[in-house]
Design an enzyme around this catalytic site. Sequence first.
Site, short mmCIF file in Angstrom:
data_model
loop_
_atom_site.label_atom_id
_atom_site.label_comp_id
_atom_site.label_asym_id
_atom_site.label_seq_id
_atom_site.Cartn_x
_atom_site.Cartn_y
_atom_site.Cartn_z
N ARG A 109 47.73 39.14 49.12
CA ARG A 109 46.85 38.42 48.61
C ARG A 109 45.46 38.56 49.12
NH1 ARG A 109 48.39 32.78 46.21
NH2 ARG A 109 46.43 33.11 45.03
N HIS A 150 49.44 40.69 37.90
CA HIS A 150 49.16 39.89 39.11
C HIS A 150 49.57 38.62 38.40
CE1 HIS A 150 46.87 39.09 42.46
NE2 HIS A 150 46.00 38.10 42.05
N TYR A 173 32.79 36.85 26.98
CA TYR A 173 31.45 37.35 26.64
C TYR A 173 31.20 38.72 27.29
CZ TYR A 173 30.73 32.49 25.11
OH TYR A 173 30.72 31.23 24.60
#
Length: 746
Positions: free
Chosen positions: A30, A76, A120
């Site tokens: 990670r 993921h 958006y």
Amino acid sequence: MMQEQIIRTDYAEVMQKSYVDYAMSVIISRALPDIRDGLKPVQRRTLYDMYELAIRYDKPYRKCARIVGDTMGKYHPHGDSSIYDALVVMAQDFKKGMPLVDGHGNFGSIEGDGAAAMRYTEARLQKVTQEVFLADLDKDVVDFMPNFDETEKEPTVLPVRLPNFLVNGSDGIAVGMVTSTPPHNLGEVIDAVKAYMKNDKLTTADLMQYIQGPDFPTGGIVTNKDELLNIYETGSGKIKLRGRVEVEQDKGGKLRLVITEIPYTMIGANIGKFLNDVYALVESKKTTDIIDISNQSSKEGIRIVLELKKQTDVDNLLALLYKKTRLEDTFSVNMLAIADGRPETLGLKNIIEYFLDFQYDLTTRKYQKLLAKELEKQEIQEGLMRATDIIDLIIEILRGSKNIKQAKACLMTGTTEGIRFKSNASERAASALDFTERQATAILEMRLYKLIGLEMDALLKDHDATLKNIASYKDILENHKSMSRVISHDLDMIKKTYATPRKTSIENVGAAVYEEKKAEAMEVVALIDRFGYAKTIDKATFERNKEAALSESKYVISCMNTDKACIFTDTGRLHLIKITDIPFGRFRDKSIPLDNLGNYDSSGENIIHICSLASIQDSMMLFATRTGMLKLVKGSEFDVSKRTVAATKLADGDSIIAICTADNFNQLVLQTENGYFIRFPMMNIPEMKKTAIGVRGISLGSGDSVKAAYPLDSSQECTIIHNEKELLLNKLKLVNRGGKGTKVRV
């Protein structure tokens, strides 16, 4: 039914093993980038998912929510915010030296504004990402592994053809370790890599002839050039950064400082903090040269303007800004990455070595794949060329065969059984055929127009090109110098296409030296109210407002503005505050808390006495504690450079109840909570150092403690209120210190 088996083990061992497993998972899977492609797993998976979704640089943008959702579902299995945050950072040109994602919409700003919600915004791959990071994935150049649920395959590393770990840098916090690598200039890094390819005996100092130092996307100035060699040799250290400042002057002679580039560490909320720090310098009168400050930054770049007074000492003001704000800051370097499956802090030379090892591996696997394809093509081409020479026999075989299987067997092994031939000669010729399976398949699939003369010429030309490719690929694979030329050529093309001029200057600059302007000596009056709010006014203003000042203030201290205020607290500590640090102004100007001016903390200690340092220099200070301990200390002992010191030593659980000057008094009265009083000569109290506890002034009964201490001048009467009646202290019996005292009922 299977019997349960209980395994007994030490709890500490289980916790240790579990924590180590967790730590390694965070470190490897990670938080830390791989030295080969310079990417963390979340970044690698996001880019690969965009590649799989064909969101190319020349295709329309796609919603980030789609990319995040697909990445999370396939590769993921963590929070969507971590994926979107990684996507946003890869699109921000003020954080990455080379953005890998082309963002469309609000992806945040350099001033710390966050990106819009993923529903958006839209994104697609940058051209460089597609051509340099992902281009060879179809050539089996990297290993693939199963995803978390083994329903998909994902690359263990991307076939990146530039030193991304250096170019884009990285940052991440793992368990017990942190990585922080600054970005560098692409052209310089490629030059260093090529130089090392030619001579692997180069030292870090030699490589730094090509890589000057970090190249931050925000520009700025690195001021400790001489320390960079040690940083790049060890892989860790501190880089000192300054913003770039220009001085402008208008027609009226007014000056302005214009900050056009900021330190990399200032991006985000720290720009607002810088502005607040400048405001604080002005408010606290640290500088009176700044008239106004405005942030005029826009999409065109950073522009923070400080309007100055005429005749301002610009160099001195800049030194103040460097020392007191983040206009000068440090970037901590720790070039930690996953190398050969384990975390390792790497120097510049090691990073280049790992990168080149990876490039040779990629190139080897790439050209092995290309060679295999060319050999396959050669096999087919030679089969077709041979077939065109005996095309009549092949047509006869096809017309005489009952099915494709029979015809293919004849072409490959010369089996003529079951095939009708026009003559025995044709059958004998057919029995001698030995085409390979690929050649036989190509012959069976060949269209008749391929027999046209021009098509035959094209086939011969293709065959010649294939032979050249085979020779070239074999040379690359068998000759180290040839492979190095290929890698070098690729690096040259990347540099030519994507390199940009350096933004950050590398210099040797001395530490900022700020000369504080000495305040003009003048007599002032410090006013401190019962809430601990303070201000200073000039003597004339105090005289005009004397009555109001005395009624509103708990402490009124006349002193010089060059003096210091001494704040003695019940915990036995002394806090020294410069009088110039206390706001000076008009009588009705706002005061500020003493907490803001020093280390004094009103929530943890109470003020017992405040005076000016000059007023006690030649005096004896009396200390009285709740347990009845007394001592006299020379006031000169409190003239120290530290802002906070221990004014006295206290026993556990004890506290100060009174501090005052003792010069004008010859007796002392102690009063206890239970109503006991004792009066004795001041000469019975010895002079001691501030580090001493003192001597006993009164013997206390069980549960009793000293309530107050009253210094007396025996020639003057002193009356207090005790049990709601007046008590003349001068009438108390004069005894030696240390007694029990007298119970006064009044």
